[in-house]
Scaffold this motif. Structure first.
Motif, PDB file in Angstrom:
ATOM      1  N   GLU A 293     -42.496  40.965  30.480  1.00 17.44           N
ATOM      2  CA  GLU A 293     -43.463  39.863  30.496  1.00 17.44           C
ATOM      3  C   GLU A 293     -44.179  40.247  28.956  1.00 17.44           C
ATOM      4  O   GLU A 293     -44.860  41.399  28.857  1.00 17.44           O
ATOM      5  N   GLY A 294     -44.525  39.310  28.192  1.00 12.99           N
ATOM      6  CA  GLY A 294     -45.257  39.530  26.980  1.00 12.99           C
ATOM      7  C   GLY A 294     -44.658  40.070  25.675  1.00 12.99           C
ATOM      8  O   GLY A 294     -45.299  40.276  24.726  1.00 12.99           O
ATOM      9  N   ALA A 295     -43.527  40.356  26.033  1.00 11.11           N
ATOM     10  CA  ALA A 295     -42.560  40.851  24.852  1.00 11.11           C
ATOM     11  C   ALA A 295     -42.304  39.538  24.036  1.00 11.11           C
ATOM     12  O   ALA A 295     -42.496  38.525  24.587  1.00 11.11           O
ATOM     13  N   PHE A 296     -42.164  39.682  22.663  1.00 12.12           N
ATOM     14  CA  PHE A 296     -42.138  38.775  21.581  1.00 12.12           C
ATOM     15  C   PHE A 296     -40.723  38.404  21.204  1.00 12.12           C
ATOM     16  O   PHE A 296     -40.221  37.430  20.869  1.00 12.12           O
ATOM     17  N   GLN A 297     -39.811  39.446  21.102  1.00  6.21           N
ATOM     18  CA  GLN A 297     -38.419  39.121  20.496  1.00  6.21           C
ATOM     19  C   GLN A 297     -37.577  38.993  21.566  1.00  6.21           C
ATOM     20  O   GLN A 297     -36.272  38.788  21.345  1.00  6.21           O
ATOM     21  N   ARG A 298     -37.672  39.359  22.902  1.00 10.59           N
ATOM     22  CA  ARG A 298     -36.779  39.038  24.207  1.00 10.59           C
ATOM     23  C   ARG A 298     -37.409  38.915  25.272  1.00 10.59           C
ATOM     24  O   ARG A 298     -38.647  39.361  25.261  1.00 10.59           O
ATOM     25  N   GLN A 299     -36.750  38.178  26.041  1.00  9.69           N
ATOM     26  CA  GLN A 299     -37.584  37.845  27.248  1.00  9.69           C
ATOM     27  C   GLN A 299     -36.626  37.624  28.510  1.00  9.69           C
ATOM     28  O   GLN A 299     -35.438  37.202  28.107  1.00  9.69           O
ATOM     29  N   GLN A 300     -36.446  38.273  29.446  1.00  6.66           N
ATOM     30  CA  GLN A 300     -35.820  38.168  30.676  1.00  6.66           C
ATOM     31  C   GLN A 300     -36.443  37.734  31.970  1.00  6.66           C
ATOM     32  O   GLN A 300     -37.313  38.019  32.240  1.00  6.66           O
ATOM     33  N   PHE A 301     -35.770  36.679  32.438  1.00 10.68           N
ATOM     34  CA  PHE A 301     -36.450  35.882  33.627  1.00 10.68           C
ATOM     35  C   PHE A 301     -35.341  36.098  34.706  1.00 10.68           C
ATOM     36  O   PHE A 301     -34.253  36.258  34.671  1.00 10.68           O
ATOM     37  N   ILE A 302     -35.966  36.170  35.758  1.00  9.62           N
ATOM     38  CA  ILE A 302     -35.242  36.274  37.165  1.00  9.62           C
ATOM     39  C   ILE A 302     -35.840  35.371  37.960  1.00  9.62           C
ATOM     40  O   ILE A 302     -36.779  34.736  38.117  1.00  9.62           O
ATOM     41  N   ALA A 303     -35.097  35.217  39.108  1.00 11.00           N
ATOM     42  CA  ALA A 303     -35.089  34.320  40.451  1.00 11.00           C
ATOM     43  C   ALA A 303     -35.446  35.343  41.376  1.00 11.00           C
ATOM     44  O   ALA A 303     -34.666  35.787  41.817  1.00 11.00           O
ATOM     45  N   GLU A 304     -36.870  35.341  42.032  1.00  7.58           N
ATOM     46  CA  GLU A 304     -37.242  36.124  43.049  1.00  7.58           C
ATOM     47  C   GLU A 304     -37.520  35.127  44.091  1.00  7.58           C
ATOM     48  O   GLU A 304     -38.103  34.533  44.180  1.00  7.58           O
ATOM     49  N   ARG A 305     -36.848  35.900  45.197  1.00 12.57           N
ATOM     50  CA  ARG A 305     -37.060  35.188  46.761  1.00 12.57           C
ATOM     51  C   ARG A 305     -38.265  35.634  47.254  1.00 12.57           C
ATOM     52  O   ARG A 305     -38.700  36.483  46.825  1.00 12.57           O
TER      53      ARG A 305
ATOM     54  N   ASP B 201     -38.529  37.223  49.809  1.00 10.07           N
ATOM     55  CA  ASP B 201     -38.812  38.743  50.285  1.00 10.07           C
ATOM     56  C   ASP B 201     -38.767  39.790  49.138  1.00 10.07           C
ATOM     57  O   ASP B 201     -38.663  40.872  49.283  1.00 10.07           O
ATOM     58  N   GLY B 202     -38.573  39.173  47.918  1.00  5.00           N
ATOM     59  CA  GLY B 202     -38.591  40.161  46.765  1.00  5.00           C
ATOM     60  C   GLY B 202     -37.108  40.665  46.046  1.00  5.00           C
ATOM     61  O   GLY B 202     -37.092  40.881  45.024  1.00  5.00           O
ATOM     62  N   ALA B 203     -36.162  40.012  46.941  1.00  4.54           N
ATOM     63  CA  ALA B 203     -34.907  40.301  46.158  1.00  4.54           C
ATOM     64  C   ALA B 203     -34.786  39.260  45.196  1.00  4.54           C
ATOM     65  O   ALA B 203     -35.283  38.084  45.144  1.00  4.54           O
ATOM     66  N   TRP B 204     -33.939  39.739  44.194  1.00  7.99           N
ATOM     67  CA  TRP B 204     -33.589  38.913  42.944  1.00  7.99           C
ATOM     68  C   TRP B 204     -32.215  38.191  43.019  1.00  7.99           C
ATOM     69  O   TRP B 204     -31.427  38.883  43.584  1.00  7.99           O
ATOM     70  N   ASP B 205     -32.108  36.914  42.841  1.00  7.83           N
ATOM     71  CA  ASP B 205     -30.985  36.316  42.810  1.00  7.83           C
ATOM     72  C   ASP B 205     -30.148  35.871  41.635  1.00  7.83           C
ATOM     73  O   ASP B 205     -29.283  35.207  41.464  1.00  7.83           O
ATOM     74  N   GLY B 206     -30.841  36.107  40.621  1.00 10.07           N
ATOM     75  CA  GLY B 206     -30.523  35.627  39.361  1.00 10.07           C
ATOM     76  C   GLY B 206     -31.174  35.941  38.062  1.00 10.07           C
ATOM     77  O   GLY B 206     -32.424  36.458  38.377  1.00 10.07           O
ATOM     78  N   SER B 207     -30.656  35.974  37.013  1.00  8.55           N
ATOM     79  CA  SER B 207     -31.297  36.342  35.724  1.00  8.55           C
ATOM     80  C   SER B 207     -30.740  35.509  34.497  1.00  8.55           C
ATOM     81  O   SER B 207     -29.485  35.311  34.540  1.00  8.55           O
ATOM     82  N   VAL B 208     -31.621  35.475  33.413  1.00 14.35           N
ATOM     83  CA  VAL B 208     -31.004  35.050  32.187  1.00 14.35           C
ATOM     84  C   VAL B 208     -32.147  35.729  31.147  1.00 14.35           C
ATOM     85  O   VAL B 208     -33.333  35.963  31.265  1.00 14.35           O
ATOM     86  N   THR B 209     -31.524  36.054  30.154  1.00 21.07           N
ATOM     87  CA  THR B 209     -32.287  36.700  29.037  1.00 21.07           C
ATOM     88  C   THR B 209     -32.186  35.895  27.917  1.00 21.07           C
ATOM     89  O   THR B 209     -31.132  35.228  27.335  1.00 21.07           O
ATOM     90  N   VAL B 210     -33.416  35.765  26.992  1.00 21.80           N
ATOM     91  CA  VAL B 210     -33.589  34.897  25.754  1.00 21.80           C
ATOM     92  C   VAL B 210     -33.475  36.101  24.577  1.00 21.80           C
ATOM     93  O   VAL B 210     -34.709  36.834  24.668  1.00 21.80           O
ATOM     94  N   LEU B 211     -32.826  36.145  23.716  1.00 21.80           N
ATOM     95  CA  LEU B 211     -33.077  36.896  22.459  1.00 21.80           C
ATOM     96  C   LEU B 211     -33.492  35.976  21.156  1.00 21.80           C
ATOM     97  O   LEU B 211     -32.992  35.049  21.105  1.00 21.80           O
ATOM     98  N   VAL B 212     -34.386  36.406  20.595  1.00 18.17           N
ATOM     99  CA  VAL B 212     -34.868  35.793  19.282  1.00 18.17           C
ATOM    100  C   VAL B 212     -34.176  36.127  18.164  1.00 18.17           C
ATOM    101  O   VAL B 212     -33.983  37.327  17.748  1.00 18.17           O
ATOM    102  N   GLU B 213     -33.231  35.234  17.566  1.00 19.78           N
ATOM    103  CA  GLU B 213     -32.725  35.608  16.209  1.00 19.78           C
ATOM    104  C   GLU B 213     -33.447  34.907  15.033  1.00 19.78           C
ATOM    105  O   GLU B 213     -34.004  33.846  15.109  1.00 19.78           O
TER     106      GLU B 213
END
Length: 185
Positions: free
Chosen positions: A57-69, A71-83
């Protein structure tokens, strides 16, 4: 879907590592990732700490998002890289304009088809828009029809650009882009 979609935090590197290792054990991993489970497992903790801090969170050149249940468990993710415009991409092409590149897409098998992937993509694309990027792209393995169908449903279109899958397998990846509504068709 009762998940919270959010950017990762720097101190969450152990969870980032766990989710990545799980993704690399998925039967579809050879079509979706350029890394093996064994290679990722062998990486030291400082690798995961740095990887997390540069996409938190707050990074400027890349950002990873997660799907959090709840209960705190993570069920997925995607990352954006800035080109950056003028840089060279992994195919050796010059990037024409500042753009987002979606990578590391993973949703646990039991959550596929529930809206988790769509919510992750919405968050990633929204971040790209707010960041002022000109477009968003991704690459999909030529044999990953399920992923390609999802990307099309999410509004991505094939550009006709293809390139070899790194590693010399002989397979190819197709570029797909999401054009902003103001873009010409």
């Amino acid at each position: 879907m009762n998940h919270v979609i959010r950017a990762i935090r720097t101190d969450e590197w152990p969870a980032v590592k766990r989710l990545r290792l799980e993704a690399l054990r998925d039967p579809l991993a050879p079509l979706a990732f350029l890394e093996t489970y064994e290679d990722a497992l062998a990486k030291p903790d400082f690798y995961w700490q740095e990887r997390t801090s540069t996409a938190a969170e707050g990074a400027f050149q890349r950002q990873q998002f997660i799907a959090e249940r709840p209960d705190g468990a993570w069920d997925g993710s995607v990352t954006v890289l800035v080109e950056e415009a003028g840089s060279e991409d992994f195919l050796g092409h010059v990037v024409e304009s500042e753009q987002g590149h979606l990578v590391g897409v993973f949703v646990r098998p039991e959550q596929r088809g529930t809206g988790v992937a769509a919510a992750l993509f919405e968050a990633a694309v929204d971040w790209c828009r707010k960041r002022g990027l000109d477009r968003v792209r991704l690459f999909v393995h030529e044999d990953n029809a399920r992923a390609e169908a999802f990307y099309r449903k999410a509004g991505f279109v094939a550009t006709g650009v293809t390139g070899p899958v790194p590693g010399g397998s002989g397979h190819r990846e197709r570029e797909m882009v999401l054009r902003w509504p103001s873009d010409p068709a």
